[in-house]
Design an enzyme around this catalytic site. Structure first.
Site, PDB file in Angstrom:
ATOM      1  N   PHE A 195       1.170  -1.021  -0.048  1.00 59.25           N
ATOM      2  CA  PHE A 195      -0.099   0.178  -0.174  1.00 59.25           C
ATOM      3  C   PHE A 195       0.878   1.396  -0.311  1.00 59.25           C
ATOM      4  O   PHE A 195       1.709   1.817  -0.998  1.00 59.25           O
ATOM      5  CB  PHE A 195      -1.150  -0.374   1.101  1.00 59.25           C
ATOM      6  CG  PHE A 195      -1.935  -1.277   1.197  1.00 59.25           C
ATOM      7  CD1 PHE A 195      -2.815  -1.185   0.245  1.00 59.25           C
ATOM      8  CD2 PHE A 195      -2.298  -2.240   1.760  1.00 59.25           C
ATOM      9  CE1 PHE A 195      -3.961  -2.249  -0.103  1.00 59.25           C
ATOM     10  CE2 PHE A 195      -3.149  -3.015   1.868  1.00 59.25           C
ATOM     11  CZ  PHE A 195      -3.908  -3.639   1.169  1.00 59.25           C
ATOM     12  N   CYS A 196       1.048   2.024   1.310  1.00 60.56           N
ATOM     13  CA  CYS A 196       1.902   3.224   1.810  1.00 60.56           C
ATOM     14  C   CYS A 196       3.580   2.975   0.868  1.00 60.56           C
ATOM     15  O   CYS A 196       4.338   3.961   0.423  1.00 60.56           O
ATOM     16  CB  CYS A 196       1.484   3.166   2.498  1.00 60.56           C
ATOM     17  SG  CYS A 196       0.337   3.837   3.256  1.00 60.56           S
ATOM     18  N   VAL A 197       4.183   1.957   0.595  1.00 60.03           N
ATOM     19  CA  VAL A 197       5.652   2.101   0.520  1.00 60.03           C
ATOM     20  C   VAL A 197       5.341   1.779  -0.776  1.00 60.03           C
ATOM     21  O   VAL A 197       6.093   2.347  -1.974  1.00 60.03           O
ATOM     22  CB  VAL A 197       6.114   0.909   0.932  1.00 60.03           C
ATOM     23  CG1 VAL A 197       7.572   0.125   0.370  1.00 60.03           C
ATOM     24  CG2 VAL A 197       6.480   0.824   2.382  1.00 60.03           C
TER      25      VAL A 197
ATOM     26  N   THR B  58       3.803   5.106  -2.341  1.00 61.43           N
ATOM     27  CA  THR B  58       4.803   6.638  -2.260  1.00 61.43           C
ATOM     28  C   THR B  58       5.887   6.337  -3.300  1.00 61.43           C
ATOM     29  O   THR B  58       6.820   7.178  -3.632  1.00 61.43           O
ATOM     30  CB  THR B  58       5.427   6.339  -1.015  1.00 61.43           C
ATOM     31  OG1 THR B  58       3.793   6.891   0.234  1.00 61.43           O
ATOM     32  CG2 THR B  58       6.019   7.722  -0.404  1.00 61.43           C
TER      33      THR B  58
END
Length: 181
Positions: free
Chosen positions: A115-117, A120
């Site tokens: 998700f966030c890794v 980003t």
């Protein structure tokens, strides 16, 4: 090798929730090693906290929203910021702060890999940053479809080359450590 460290979502509610992240103690040690190396290299450290809406377990200020106590972050000198999306850039001033610090390359670590890794890393490249992804510096939990190890391995393979320079954490800021000794 790089000139800033970005730590994503290493929070009590994710790190110590009902489902424990894969190799969580080792990943925390790896992130703390990179934090120490960033300090030795005089590289700024940016720390993202995922913030849920009012009433959610990770709403701002709640116990689960807090950074994991074992994370070696210094709130007086590191830049902590809140985000509400998988991207650390959307709805934050991260890009502006990185530009003000003359950062053009980010080392990205933390949670959750898929998700966030992942998001980003991809957005950072779209914004013109070079990204270093320590293959041993991010984690997630098992899902019904895939084990956390399979998710991590898949994202390391998918992101490497096209989006990130994949390295081992021990190789990041190696020269800064050698000169500090």
């Amino acid at each position: 090798m790089a000139n800033a460290l970005l730590i994503i979502d290493m929070q009590v509610g994710l790190y110590d929730g009902p489902q424990k992240p894969f190799e969580r103690a080792r990943v925390l040690d790896t992130i703390n090693l990179l934090t120490q190396r960033a300090r030795a290299a005089h590289a700024p450290i940016f720390v993202a906290r995922h913030t849920g809406p009012a009433g959610s377990p990770i709403e701002a200020g709640s116990p689960f929203w807090q950074l994991w106590p074992g994370l070696e972050v210094d709130e007086a000198r590191d830049y902590l910021f809140n985000k509400t999306r998988p991207s650390c850039f959307l709805g934050t001033d991260l890009a502006e702060r990185l530009a003000a610090a003359n950062v053009d390359e980010l080392v990205i670590v933390g949670m959750k890999t898929q998700f966030c890794v992942d998001t980003t890393c991809r957005v950072a490249v779209e914004l013109g940053f070079s990204v270093v992804l320590p293959e041993d510096g991010h984690t997630c939990m098992d899902t019904p479809a895939l084990s956390a190890k399979a998710i991590i391995d898949h994202h390391n393979a998918t992101l490497a080359g096209a989006f990130v320079k994949q390295v081992k954490a021990v190789d990041v800021w190696r020269s800064a450590v050698a000169t500090a000794d």
